[in-house]
Design a protein around this motif. Structure first.
Motif, short mmCIF file in Angstrom:
data_model
loop_
_atom_site.label_atom_id
_atom_site.label_comp_id
_atom_site.label_asym_id
_atom_site.label_seq_id
_atom_site.Cartn_x
_atom_site.Cartn_y
_atom_site.Cartn_z
N LEU A 122 -28.11 -10.18 -38.72
CA LEU A 122 -27.72 -10.12 -37.31
C LEU A 122 -26.74 -8.99 -37.05
N GLU A 123 -26.99 -8.23 -35.97
CA GLU A 123 -26.04 -7.25 -35.46
C GLU A 123 -25.61 -7.66 -34.06
N LEU A 124 -24.38 -7.37 -33.70
CA LEU A 124 -23.89 -7.60 -32.35
C LEU A 124 -23.39 -6.28 -31.77
N ALA A 125 -23.52 -6.14 -30.47
CA ALA A 125 -23.07 -4.91 -29.82
C ALA A 125 -22.69 -5.20 -28.38
N SER A 126 -21.78 -4.44 -27.86
CA SER A 126 -21.51 -4.45 -26.43
C SER A 126 -22.50 -3.49 -25.77
N ALA A 127 -22.86 -3.77 -24.54
CA ALA A 127 -23.87 -2.97 -23.85
C ALA A 127 -23.50 -1.50 -23.87
N ALA A 128 -24.46 -0.67 -24.30
CA ALA A 128 -24.19 0.77 -24.42
C ALA A 128 -24.25 1.49 -23.09
N LEU A 129 -24.95 0.91 -22.13
CA LEU A 129 -25.17 1.59 -20.85
C LEU A 129 -24.11 1.26 -19.81
N GLY A 130 -23.18 0.40 -20.17
CA GLY A 130 -22.07 0.10 -19.27
C GLY A 130 -22.53 -0.39 -17.91
N ALA A 131 -21.89 0.12 -16.87
CA ALA A 131 -22.18 -0.32 -15.50
C ALA A 131 -23.53 0.16 -15.00
N ASP A 132 -24.18 1.05 -15.75
CA ASP A 132 -25.48 1.58 -15.31
C ASP A 132 -26.66 0.69 -15.70
N ARG A 133 -26.44 -0.31 -16.54
CA ARG A 133 -27.55 -1.01 -17.19
C ARG A 133 -28.48 -1.70 -16.19
N LEU A 134 -27.94 -2.33 -15.17
CA LEU A 134 -28.79 -3.08 -14.24
C LEU A 134 -29.62 -2.12 -13.37
N LEU A 135 -29.00 -1.03 -12.94
CA LEU A 135 -29.72 -0.06 -12.13
C LEU A 135 -30.83 0.61 -12.94
N ILE A 136 -30.54 0.94 -14.20
CA ILE A 136 -31.55 1.58 -15.05
C ILE A 136 -32.70 0.62 -15.32
N GLY A 137 -32.39 -0.64 -15.61
CA GLY A 137 -33.44 -1.61 -15.87
C GLY A 137 -34.32 -1.86 -14.65
N ALA A 138 -33.70 -1.96 -13.47
CA ALA A 138 -34.47 -2.18 -12.24
C ALA A 138 -35.35 -0.97 -11.93
N ALA A 139 -34.80 0.23 -12.11
CA ALA A 139 -35.58 1.44 -11.85
C ALA A 139 -36.73 1.58 -12.84
N ASP A 140 -36.49 1.22 -14.10
CA ASP A 140 -37.58 1.31 -15.08
C ASP A 140 -38.72 0.38 -14.71
N ALA A 141 -38.40 -0.81 -14.22
CA ALA A 141 -39.45 -1.74 -13.77
C ALA A 141 -40.25 -1.11 -12.63
N ALA A 142 -39.56 -0.38 -11.75
CA ALA A 142 -40.25 0.28 -10.64
C ALA A 142 -41.10 1.46 -11.10
N MET A 143 -40.84 1.98 -12.30
CA MET A 143 -41.61 3.09 -12.86
C MET A 143 -42.94 2.65 -13.45
N GLN A 144 -43.13 1.37 -13.65
CA GLN A 144 -44.28 0.90 -14.44
C GLN A 144 -45.62 1.27 -13.83
N ARG A 145 -45.72 1.26 -12.51
CA ARG A 145 -46.99 1.64 -11.87
C ARG A 145 -47.31 3.11 -12.18
N LEU A 146 -46.31 3.97 -12.13
CA LEU A 146 -46.51 5.38 -12.47
C LEU A 146 -46.91 5.53 -13.94
N LEU A 147 -46.25 4.80 -14.84
CA LEU A 147 -46.54 4.92 -16.25
C LEU A 147 -47.93 4.41 -16.59
N ALA A 148 -48.41 3.43 -15.83
CA ALA A 148 -49.75 2.90 -16.08
C ALA A 148 -50.85 3.87 -15.64
#
Length: 384
Positions: A354-380
């Motif tokens: 097991l490894e543990l880590a604090s989030a590497a993306l800091g305050a950007d993580r939720l915005l990046i994750g939401a935007a990536d989900a919105a990219m899926q139609r383009l990637l498909a």
């Protein structure tokens, strides 16, 4: 069009999506590396990259300087001018970000507002994006928007079943936002999007089995990734760690009779103990060791959180646990001691890798994750 032509075109779309996904999630790479990673032949990769470049989705630049043998291979990079929007409504603000292909935040804005309703969120996002379109994003292609909601979101239609801290129940934000922006909108749980971002771009990039917990002003949520796949559950509600029963190893640590995890491990309690008023996560993190009250409260919450994570290790056997928001700050008070405590609370065999880590993306993580989900139609279907 005959069946063979249809099949050939379908294969081409799939291959285009695979190449674009590689440079989006994995970063710039040479044509030679893409050839090796996809298993396609060199001429096919050359054709796919050329098509993506013509569509403005990737850019090519100088050859890989480390390639010593044979013809130099150009580097293929995602275009920073192709963006998706990430939106995160919280109890005290609405955050909006423009995220480029490749997962980089290009623009972001935090608009302070008290418990915004759907109409207010739509209005704030539309107003912000209108300014961006005629300013910093002029000439960019905006492919969609993702909304990270602190609550239960139904997978099949994006309806927010319950976001208690926002006081939203059975509301549709995707439809109104789509009509206002004129682009596709996806909606999901904020912590699930955070897990997605950390798995693809952050601390868990090399891990396929990940437990992610996110701590924010609205409580604690999370995400679960098994064998590289984000697990949503039957209705999309998986990952509500904050609503599990708090694991207390010392009865004196309890503050709420019958309370759940987010009642006991709680950002507002830390803020109060630290004597702060409306701090951001960085300010709160800096104050957790600054006074006796803050130290005592952080210690209490660390014990409860470690016991909870020990249970998660026994049940799920992850290779990585990532903590975001104020949970990462709790770990960072003394990372080694916290990580050792989590392992001590778990079966030795389950915790040995097991490894543990604090989030590497800091305050950007939720915005990046939401935007990536919105990219899926383009990637498909990059050229669709």
């Amino acid at each position: 069009m005959n069946d063979r032509a249809t099949t050939v075109e379908g294969v081409r779309r799939t291959n285009l999506g695979e190449v674009l996904r590689l440079v989006h999630h994995g970063g710039p790479r040479s044509r030679a590396v893409i050839t090796a990673e996809t298993g396609l032949n060199r001429s096919t990769v050359s054709d796919l990259v050329s098509r993506l470049a013509e569509a403005g989705l990737v850019r090519e630049h100088g050859p890989d300087p480390t390639r010593r043998v044979g013809r130099p291979s150009p580097i293929v990079a995602p275009s920073p001018d192709v963006v998706a929007l990430g939106v995160n409504p919280e109890i005290d603000a609405v955050e909006i970000g423009a995220v480029s292909l490749g997962g980089a935040i290009r623009l972001r804005e935090r608009i302070a507002v008290d418990r915004p309703g759907v109409d207010e969120v739509v209005e704030l996002v539309a107003r912000t994006v209108e300014v961006w379109r005629t300013g910093d994003l002029q000439g960019c292609r905006i492919v969609g928007a993702g909304v990270a909601v602190p609550g239960l979101v139904r997978t099949e239609d994006g309806v927010v079943r319950l976001a208690p801290h926002l006081q939203w129940r059975d509301v549709d934000i995707a439809g109104p936002l789509e009509r206002s922006l004129g682009m596709p909108v996806v909606v999901g749980n904020d912590a699930s999007f955070g897990a997605r971002a950390e798995r693809l771009f952050g601390a868990a990039r090399e891990h396929g089995d990940v437990v992610y917990l996110n701590g924010g002003a609205s409580g604690i949520g999370g995400g679960l990734i098994l064998h590289g796949r984000l697990i949503g559950g039957e209705g999309g509600y998986a990952g509500e760690w904050g609503q599990t029963t708090a694991s207390l190893t010392d009865a004196s640590d309890r503050r709420v009779d019958g309370g759940v995890l987010e009642d006991e491990v709680n950002r507002a309690r830390l803020v109060h103990a630290a004597g702060l008023v409306a701090p951001d996560d960085a300010q709160l993190a800096g104050a957790l060791s600054a006074s006796d009250d803050a130290i005592a409260e952080a210690g209490r919450q660390r014990r409860i959180l470690a016991a909870t994570l020990g249970n998660a290790v026994n049940v799920l056997n992850p290779s990585m646990i990532v903590l975001g928001g104020f949970l990462g700050s709790l770990r960072d008070v003394d990372r080694d001691a916290f990580d050792d405590e989590v392992r001590a609370r778990a079966l030795a065999a389950s915790a040995e890798n097991l490894e543990l880590a604090s989030a590497a993306l800091g305050a950007d993580r939720l915005l990046i994750g939401a935007a990536d989900a919105a990219m899926q139609r383009l990637l498909a279907d990059p050229l669709g």
